[in-house]
Write a protein that holds these residues in place. Structure first.
Motif, PDB file in Angstrom:
ATOM      1  N   PRO A 112       0.789  -1.238   0.000  1.00 25.39           N
ATOM      2  CA  PRO A 112       0.000   0.000   0.000  1.00 25.39           C
ATOM      3  C   PRO A 112       0.818   1.285   0.000  1.00 25.39           C
ATOM      4  CG  PRO A 112      -0.899  -1.591   1.560  1.00 25.39           C
ATOM      5  CD  PRO A 112       0.409  -2.144   1.085  1.00 25.39           C
ATOM      6  N   ASN A 113       2.067   1.242   0.439  1.00 27.13           N
ATOM      7  CA  ASN A 113       2.887   2.454   0.502  1.00 27.13           C
ATOM      8  C   ASN A 113       3.861   2.594  -0.667  1.00 27.13           C
ATOM      9  OD1 ASN A 113       1.884   3.622   2.952  1.00 27.13           O
ATOM     10  ND2 ASN A 113       2.896   1.973   4.061  1.00 27.13           N
ATOM     11  N   ALA A 114       3.761   1.682  -1.631  1.00 28.77           N
ATOM     12  CA  ALA A 114       4.625   1.765  -2.806  1.00 28.77           C
ATOM     13  C   ALA A 114       3.953   2.608  -3.880  1.00 28.77           C
ATOM     14  CB  ALA A 114       4.934   0.380  -3.346  1.00 28.77           C
ATOM     15  N   GLU A 115       4.759   3.230  -4.720  1.00 30.96           N
ATOM     16  CA  GLU A 115       4.229   4.077  -5.783  1.00 30.96           C
ATOM     17  C   GLU A 115       4.881   3.704  -7.100  1.00 30.96           C
ATOM     18  OE1 GLU A 115       4.777   8.689  -6.606  1.00 30.96           O
ATOM     19  OE2 GLU A 115       3.288   8.337  -5.026  1.00 30.96           O
ATOM     20  N   GLY A 116       4.056   3.361  -8.085  1.00 36.17           N
ATOM     21  CA  GLY A 116       4.557   3.016  -9.403  1.00 36.17           C
ATOM     22  C   GLY A 116       3.402   2.807 -10.353  1.00 36.17           C
ATOM     23  N   VAL A 117       3.713   2.721 -11.643  1.00 43.20           N
ATOM     24  CA  VAL A 117       2.657   2.517 -12.638  1.00 43.20           C
ATOM     25  C   VAL A 117       2.400   1.039 -12.877  1.00 43.20           C
ATOM     26  CG1 VAL A 117       3.096   4.730 -13.752  1.00 43.20           C
ATOM     27  CG2 VAL A 117       4.319   2.692 -14.553  1.00 43.20           C
ATOM     28  N   ALA A 118       3.352   0.188 -12.498  1.00 43.67           N
ATOM     29  CA  ALA A 118       3.208  -1.253 -12.658  1.00 43.67           C
ATOM     30  C   ALA A 118       4.263  -1.928 -11.790  1.00 43.67           C
ATOM     31  CB  ALA A 118       3.380  -1.673 -14.118  1.00 43.67           C
ATOM     32  N   ALA A 119       4.119  -3.234 -11.628  1.00 44.44           N
ATOM     33  CA  ALA A 119       5.104  -3.967 -10.823  1.00 44.44           C
ATOM     34  C   ALA A 119       5.089  -5.436 -11.203  1.00 44.44           C
ATOM     35  CB  ALA A 119       4.806  -3.814  -9.331  1.00 44.44           C
ATOM     36  N   LEU A 120       6.172  -6.089 -10.873  1.00 46.41           N
ATOM     37  CA  LEU A 120       6.255  -7.545 -10.982  1.00 46.41           C
ATOM     38  C   LEU A 120       6.270  -8.097  -9.560  1.00 46.41           C
ATOM     39  CD1 LEU A 120       6.750 -10.014 -12.890  1.00 46.41           C
ATOM     40  CD2 LEU A 120       9.173  -9.706 -12.428  1.00 46.41           C
ATOM     41  N   HIS A 121       5.379  -9.028  -9.268  1.00 43.16           N
ATOM     42  CA  HIS A 121       5.262  -9.578  -7.917  1.00 43.16           C
ATOM     43  C   HIS A 121       5.811 -11.006  -7.896  1.00 43.16           C
ATOM     44  CE1 HIS A 121       2.576 -10.993  -4.351  1.00 43.16           C
ATOM     45  NE2 HIS A 121       3.731 -10.515  -3.918  1.00 43.16           N
ATOM     46  N   SER A 122       6.766 -11.243  -6.999  1.00 41.81           N
ATOM     47  CA  SER A 122       7.316 -12.585  -6.758  1.00 41.81           C
ATOM     48  C   SER A 122       6.991 -12.952  -5.311  1.00 41.81           C
ATOM     49  CB  SER A 122       8.832 -12.590  -6.996  1.00 41.81           C
ATOM     50  OG  SER A 122       9.386 -13.832  -6.604  1.00 41.81           O
ATOM     51  N   PRO A 123       5.876 -13.639  -5.069  1.00 41.14           N
ATOM     52  CA  PRO A 123       5.431 -13.867  -3.688  1.00 41.14           C
ATOM     53  C   PRO A 123       6.327 -14.792  -2.879  1.00 41.14           C
ATOM     54  CG  PRO A 123       4.031 -15.060  -5.236  1.00 41.14           C
ATOM     55  CD  PRO A 123       4.923 -14.175  -6.049  1.00 41.14           C
ATOM     56  N   HIS A 124       7.189 -15.568  -3.555  1.00 45.51           N
ATOM     57  CA  HIS A 124       7.999 -16.549  -2.828  1.00 45.51           C
ATOM     58  C   HIS A 124       9.443 -16.106  -2.596  1.00 45.51           C
ATOM     59  CE1 HIS A 124       4.640 -19.221  -3.070  1.00 45.51           C
ATOM     60  NE2 HIS A 124       4.627 -19.137  -4.383  1.00 45.51           N
ATOM     61  N   THR A 125       9.801 -14.885  -3.019  1.00 47.25           N
ATOM     62  CA  THR A 125      11.099 -14.341  -2.622  1.00 47.25           C
ATOM     63  C   THR A 125      11.075 -14.137  -1.110  1.00 47.25           C
ATOM     64  OG1 THR A 125      11.441 -13.259  -4.751  1.00 47.25           O
ATOM     65  CG2 THR A 125      12.680 -12.392  -2.881  1.00 47.25           C
ATOM     66  N   GLY A 126      12.208 -14.387  -0.444  1.00 45.49           N
ATOM     67  CA  GLY A 126      12.193 -14.329   1.011  1.00 45.49           C
ATOM     68  C   GLY A 126      13.463 -13.752   1.606  1.00 45.49           C
ATOM     69  N   ILE A 127      13.558 -13.829   2.919  1.00 43.45           N
ATOM     70  CA  ILE A 127      14.735 -13.391   3.668  1.00 43.45           C
ATOM     71  C   ILE A 127      15.122 -14.479   4.657  1.00 43.45           C
ATOM     72  CG2 ILE A 127      14.432 -10.896   3.440  1.00 43.45           C
ATOM     73  CD1 ILE A 127      12.909 -10.885   6.071  1.00 43.45           C
ATOM     74  N   ILE A 128      16.412 -14.522   4.998  1.00 44.38           N
ATOM     75  CA  ILE A 128      16.918 -15.600   5.839  1.00 44.38           C
ATOM     76  C   ILE A 128      18.146 -15.120   6.614  1.00 44.38           C
ATOM     77  CG2 ILE A 128      18.595 -16.611   4.204  1.00 44.38           C
ATOM     78  CD1 ILE A 128      17.313 -19.387   4.929  1.00 44.38           C
ATOM     79  N   ASP A 129      18.475 -15.844   7.650  1.00 32.21           N
ATOM     80  CA  ASP A 129      19.688 -15.578   8.423  1.00 32.21           C
ATOM     81  C   ASP A 129      20.823 -16.407   7.822  1.00 32.21           C
ATOM     82  OD1 ASP A 129      21.712 -15.284  10.270  1.00 32.21           O
ATOM     83  OD2 ASP A 129      20.654 -16.265  11.919  1.00 32.21           O
TER      84      ASP A 129
END
Length: 403
Positions: free
Chosen positions: A133-150
C-alpha cells in the motif's frame, strides 16, 4: 575395505560450508577437512549481505545462475526448516515508475517465467497497492515466494552438521597455495597452509574475495580478476518497520552494471535500504575508509578495471552521492516508497562484493568454475550465490565425481 578418500574444501562461507557438508554426506567414511583463515564461518561475503533468498527473476535462462538458483531455493529452505534457521517468505515487488521501465519489466517477467519462478505475475497500479500500500509506481512484478533468511546462522548450522557427520574444521588456517602432484595412481593435490602441508585426493576452493589470488598462487590463471565493490546499507529507525510488507526493488537500468538501492525487510524485523555499489579500497575492510594498500594497488594495476571505469562514469556519479549523503541514499528509495522521505536511522556494516572482471573490463555475470588437476576453483559466485549455495555444492561434487 577400500582406501578412505580425502577431500579438502577451502573457505567456510556458505558455499564452502555447503560443499564440505555435501562431501561427507555423499562419501560415507570420507576424510573431509574444511579450511578457513578466520576464526569463525561466514566472516566475509556471507555474513555481510542483505539476507535475501532470490527466486530467479533476472538470470539468463539456461545459465548456471538460473538453474542453480531455482534448485538452491528448495534445498536452502528444506535445510532451514530442518535446522530451525530463521527465514520468512515475505515476497518482493519490482516497481516500474514510467513506461520505459514497464517495457523492461515485461522482459524480466518473461525471464522469470522461463526460469520457472512460481506464481510470478505482473501488476497494474491498483494491484501493486494491494500488495504494498505504501509503494508508488505505474506497474510492478510480484514474486510472492522471494524471502529473507539468516545466512550467518544457516552457515553456522551447515558447519555444525558437517562436524556431526565427522568432518574436520581448521579455523585460523590460511591456505597459501595448492600444488598438483601427478603420480602413477593419478593426480592429487597438496594444500600448503601457513601451518603445514597436507595431501588430498581432491580439493575444492571457495575463496570468495581471495579467489583470484589463491588460484594465481597455485599456478593458475589470474583471470578473471576480483575487483571489490562495497555496498552500504542503511537501517531505518524502528517507526518505519511496518512501512512495507516485503521487499521493494527498482527496475534495473541497463546503463548501470549494478541493481540500485532497494528496500529490504530484515529477518530481525527491521527495515533497511541499500546497497549502493562503489569501488572498495579493501577486499575485507568493512568499516571507515577500509583502506588496504596492497588491495588498492591491485585494482590500480588492473587494466580491466580502468576499461570498466572508463565506460561507467555515469554509474560512479549515480552511486557516489549515497556514499557521502544519507539523505540522497534515502531519497533514492523514496522514489518508489514516498513514506520513506526524511527517514532517519544508522549505517549498517557494509558488505563487499567479489566481482570477477575480464581483462576487457566486462563484468563476469555467471558462476565460473575452473578445474586444474585434482582441484576445482570457484572463481565467481556473485548474487544469487548465497541462495544457490547448496545447489552449487551439489554441482561441484557431482562434477568432481566424474574425474
Amino acid at each position: 575395505m577400500g582406501v578412505k578418500k580425502r577431500f579438502a574444501v577451502i573457505g567456510a562461507g556458505i558455499i564452502g560450508a555447503a560443499v564440505a557438508r555435501g562431501l561427507v554426506q555423499k562419501y560415507d567414511g570420507a576424510d573431509v577437512t574444511l579450511y578457513e583463515k578466520e576464526d569463525h564461518p561466514a566472516a566475509h561475503q556471507t555474513g555481510h549481505n542483505s539476507g535475501v533468498v532470490h527466486a530467479g527473476l533476472y538470470y539468463e535462462p539456461g545459465s548456471l545462475k538460473a538453474l542453480l538458483c531455482r534448485r538452491g531455493v528448495s534445498l536452502l529452505l528444506d535445510f532451514a526448516r530442518e535446522h530451525d534457521v530463521a527465514f520468512e517468505e515475505c515476497g518482493k515487488v519490482v516497481v516500474a515508475t514510467n513506461d520505459v521501465e514497464v517495457e523492461r519489466l515485461n522482459g524480466i517477467h518473461a525471464r522469470a517465467r522461463a526460469n520457472g519462478v512460481p506464481d510470478v505475475e505482473l501488476l497494474d497500479r491498483d494491484g501493486l497497492l494491494e500488495v504494498e500500500p505504501n509503494a508508488e509506481g505505474v506497474a510492478a512484478l510480484h514474486s510472492p515466494h522471494t524471502g529473507i533468511i539468516d545466512y550467518r546462522g544457516l552457515t553456522e548450522a551447515l558447519v555444525a552438521d558437517f562436524r556431526r557427520s565427522g568432518g574436520r574444521v581448521r579455523f585460523s588456517t590460511e591456505v597459501k597455495r595448492i600444488e598438483q602432484r601427478r603420480g602413477s595412481a593419478g593426480t592429487t593435490a597438496i594444500v600448503h597452509s601457513g601451518v603445514d602441508s597436507q595431501e588430498y585426493d581432491q580439493v575444492i576452493t571457495c575463496a570468495g574475495l581471495q579467489a583470484d589470488r589463491l588460484a594465481a598462487r597455485s599456478g593458475e590463471e589470474k583471470r578473471p580478476s576480483v575487483v571489490p565493490f562495497f555496498g552500504q546499507y542503511f537501517i531505518l529507525e524502528p517507526r518505519f518497520n511496518d512501512v512495507v510488507n516485503g521487499l521493494i526493488y527498482p527496475v534495473p537500468d541497463p546503463k548501470y552494471p549494478f541493481l540500485g538501492v532497494h528496500v529490504t525487510r530484515r529477518i530481525d524485523g527491521g527495515l533497511m535500504i541499500g546497497p549502493n555499489a562503489f569501488l572498495s579500497f579493501s577486499r575485507e575492510g568493512y568499516k571507515g575508509l577500509g583502506l588496504n594498500v596492497p588491495d588498492s594497488l591491485t585494482v590500480a594495476t588492473d587494466p580491466g578495471f580502468w576499461r570498466f571505469a572508463a565506460g561507467n562514469m555515469a554509474t560512479a556519479v549515480r552511486e557516489i552521492g549515497g556514499v557521502f549523503s544519507i539523505e540522497k541514499f534515502v531519497a533514492e528509495a523514496a522514489r518508489y516508497v514516498p513514506s520513506l522521505y526524511g527517514a532517519d536511522g544508522h549505517r549498517a556494516t557494509r558488505g563487499i562484493r567479489a566481482q570477477a572482471m575480464n581483462r576487457d573490463g566486462s563484468l563476469v555475470d555467471d558462476f565460473v568454475i575452473d578445474r586444474a588437476g585434482a582441484t576445482m576453483f570457484v572463481r565467481n559466485a556473485p548474487s544469487p550465490g548465497a541462495t544457490s549455495a547448496l545447489a552449487i555444492a551439489e554441482h561441484l561434487i557431482d562434477t568432481a565425481a566424474l574425474t
